[in-house]
Motif scaffolding. Sequence first.
Motif, short mmCIF file in Angstrom:
data_model
loop_
_atom_site.label_atom_id
_atom_site.label_comp_id
_atom_site.label_asym_id
_atom_site.label_seq_id
_atom_site.Cartn_x
_atom_site.Cartn_y
_atom_site.Cartn_z
N PHE A 6 0.82 -1.21 0.00
CA PHE A 6 0.00 0.00 0.00
C PHE A 6 0.85 1.27 0.00
O PHE A 6 0.44 2.31 0.47
N TYR A 7 2.05 1.13 -0.56
CA TYR A 7 2.95 2.26 -0.75
C TYR A 7 3.13 2.51 -2.24
O TYR A 7 3.44 1.59 -3.00
N LYS A 8 2.85 3.73 -2.68
CA LYS A 8 3.02 4.14 -4.08
C LYS A 8 2.26 3.20 -5.03
O LYS A 8 2.81 2.65 -5.97
N VAL A 9 0.97 3.07 -4.78
CA VAL A 9 0.14 2.18 -5.60
C VAL A 9 -0.40 2.96 -6.79
O VAL A 9 -0.86 4.10 -6.65
N ALA A 10 -0.36 2.37 -7.97
CA ALA A 10 -0.93 2.99 -9.16
C ALA A 10 -2.44 3.10 -9.00
O ALA A 10 -3.08 2.17 -8.47
N PRO A 11 -3.05 4.20 -9.43
CA PRO A 11 -4.50 4.38 -9.26
C PRO A 11 -5.34 3.24 -9.82
O PRO A 11 -6.33 2.83 -9.20
N GLU A 12 -4.95 2.71 -10.98
CA GLU A 12 -5.74 1.64 -11.59
C GLU A 12 -5.70 0.35 -10.77
O GLU A 12 -6.60 -0.50 -10.89
N LYS A 13 -4.67 0.18 -9.93
CA LYS A 13 -4.61 -0.98 -9.05
C LYS A 13 -5.35 -0.70 -7.73
O LYS A 13 -6.06 -1.56 -7.22
N MET A 14 -5.17 0.49 -7.20
CA MET A 14 -5.76 0.83 -5.90
C MET A 14 -7.28 0.80 -5.94
O MET A 14 -7.93 0.48 -4.93
N VAL A 15 -7.86 1.12 -7.09
CA VAL A 15 -9.32 1.22 -7.18
C VAL A 15 -10.00 -0.13 -6.98
O VAL A 15 -11.21 -0.20 -6.73
N ALA A 16 -9.24 -1.20 -7.05
CA ALA A 16 -9.83 -2.52 -6.80
C ALA A 16 -10.22 -2.69 -5.34
O ALA A 16 -11.16 -3.43 -5.02
N SER A 17 -9.51 -1.99 -4.44
CA SER A 17 -9.79 -2.13 -3.01
C SER A 17 -10.18 -0.83 -2.32
O SER A 17 -10.70 -0.86 -1.21
N HIS A 18 -9.91 0.31 -2.96
CA HIS A 18 -10.18 1.62 -2.36
C HIS A 18 -10.95 2.48 -3.37
O HIS A 18 -10.42 2.82 -4.43
N LEU A 19 -12.18 2.83 -3.03
CA LEU A 19 -12.98 3.68 -3.92
C LEU A 19 -13.29 5.00 -3.23
O LEU A 19 -14.03 5.05 -2.24
N PRO A 20 -12.76 6.11 -3.74
CA PRO A 20 -13.08 7.43 -3.15
C PRO A 20 -14.58 7.74 -3.29
O PRO A 20 -15.21 7.35 -4.28
N PHE A 21 -15.13 8.43 -2.31
CA PHE A 21 -16.50 8.91 -2.44
C PHE A 21 -16.64 9.81 -3.66
O PHE A 21 -17.62 9.77 -4.38
N ASP A 22 -15.65 10.66 -3.87
CA ASP A 22 -15.62 11.61 -4.99
C ASP A 22 -14.73 11.02 -6.08
O ASP A 22 -13.53 10.81 -5.89
N TYR A 23 -15.32 10.77 -7.27
CA TYR A 23 -14.57 10.09 -8.33
C TYR A 23 -13.39 10.91 -8.86
O TYR A 23 -12.51 10.37 -9.54
N LEU A 24 -13.32 12.20 -8.53
CA LEU A 24 -12.17 13.01 -8.94
C LEU A 24 -10.88 12.38 -8.44
O LEU A 24 -9.84 12.43 -9.11
N TRP A 25 -10.94 11.77 -7.23
CA TRP A 25 -9.73 11.25 -6.58
C TRP A 25 -9.44 9.80 -6.91
O TRP A 25 -8.60 9.17 -6.28
N GLN A 26 -10.12 9.27 -7.95
CA GLN A 26 -9.71 7.98 -8.50
C GLN A 26 -8.46 8.13 -9.36
O GLN A 26 -7.75 7.17 -9.61
N PHE A 27 -8.24 9.34 -9.88
CA PHE A 27 -7.10 9.61 -10.76
C PHE A 27 -7.11 8.69 -11.98
O PHE A 27 -6.08 8.20 -12.43
N LEU A 28 -8.31 8.48 -12.52
CA LEU A 28 -8.47 7.61 -13.68
C LEU A 28 -9.12 8.35 -14.83
O LEU A 28 -10.02 9.18 -14.63
N GLN A 29 -8.69 8.03 -16.02
CA GLN A 29 -9.28 8.63 -17.21
C GLN A 29 -10.72 8.16 -17.40
O GLN A 29 -11.56 8.89 -17.91
N ASN A 30 -10.99 6.93 -16.95
CA ASN A 30 -12.34 6.38 -17.03
C ASN A 30 -12.75 5.90 -15.63
O ASN A 30 -12.70 4.69 -15.35
N PRO A 31 -13.11 6.82 -14.74
CA PRO A 31 -13.44 6.44 -13.36
C PRO A 31 -14.61 5.45 -13.32
O PRO A 31 -15.55 5.54 -14.11
#
Length: 406
Positions: free
Chosen positions: A189-214
Amino acid sequence: MNLWPKPFKKIFNFLKVKHLFGLLLFVAWGCLGQTIPQQEWVDKRMATIPADFTTTTAYIANYIQANFKTDEDKLRAVFYWTTTNIHYDVKNMMAPNTVATSQERINKTLKSHKGVCIDYAEVFHAIATDLGLKNYIIEGFTKQGGKVSAIAHAWCAVQLNGKWYLVDPTWGAGGVQNGIFVKKLNNQFYKVAPEKMVASHLPFDYLWQFLQNPITFETFVSGKIQQPPLKRDFDFNKEILRYNTLSETDKSIETIARIEENKFSSSPVIASYLSVLKKNAALQRQNTAVEKMNAVVANYNQAIVFLNDFIFYRNKKFKPAVPDEQLERMVKEANERLVQCQNEVYTVGAVGPENSANLSNLKSQINLALKNSEEQLQFVQEYLKKSKLGRKMMFSQLTLMGVPLR
């Protein structure tokens, strides 16, 4: 979150956050990730930080700044210190977030070396910010074993060399086994790429997914990533830059809109979180209105000073004499300020029931003073048209305007 100051009397209170911040700690002990040699070197140096340097986040940042040159090493140092020096507070993992300020949370955590996820995130954020690392605290859902947690979680995002990474200092610190926190550094859980982190961590606000296709909340729950994204070709970097230019009120309003767009309506966690955001946005709007009102009061008070100076001078029959242009300017300055006050006071907005009487009184006082200033301006304009003898015959004693508002 602040309850904003009242006019004429600065009093600060704080909105108590009612939703829960906790987590189900990651417990896959067999795959804790590998530490690369450079990280090992950073970790060893941070493990020897003197106790005197750990009483504040600023001291910790100063130590890191003095011992490491690259942002990569500094980021690792922040992660290592936070994860290895804070023990997860199992006893209070379900307690509401009732501490008033971030700084109070940080102070309490540094003193006790205990905290829940928001405390880990606050400490990480404060140290990283002192080091000049661009970072944010993110709040959202977590999922383990296909099950979404029933309580909110907090983690961090950090920009390094132009790229965004996710860091979860809580899950990186260890896990809970049989109701007991077991400390063990977890580099997954150190320096995780956004596309990997979203599998286990979903921000309430999709802005903070840091994904082109949230992804949507539904996709996160089901795990079916092939479902249509919430947005396509979303330029989150551009949106974050724009977000940072907004007022706190507008940030809250846009955050609420994005959360509602993701259709979290069935989640009681989100219902509670949104309730807090909306209350805070209302308080921020009220604060903005109060600040506007205070600005109008200041302008009104200055106008009254100018107007009373003119009336005093008129009662002295314009003695000693000044050029006509200066005489006209004296009363015009008061009049122009009062016109400005009248235009602005009706755009102040809602100031709250405890301040509504002040606002109503301010409007009345401005209207009264403006009427007087217009009469004075008319007098001067007539005065300037007359001969020397005609001017002398125009004078009569006047009463000064009321005292400035407090």
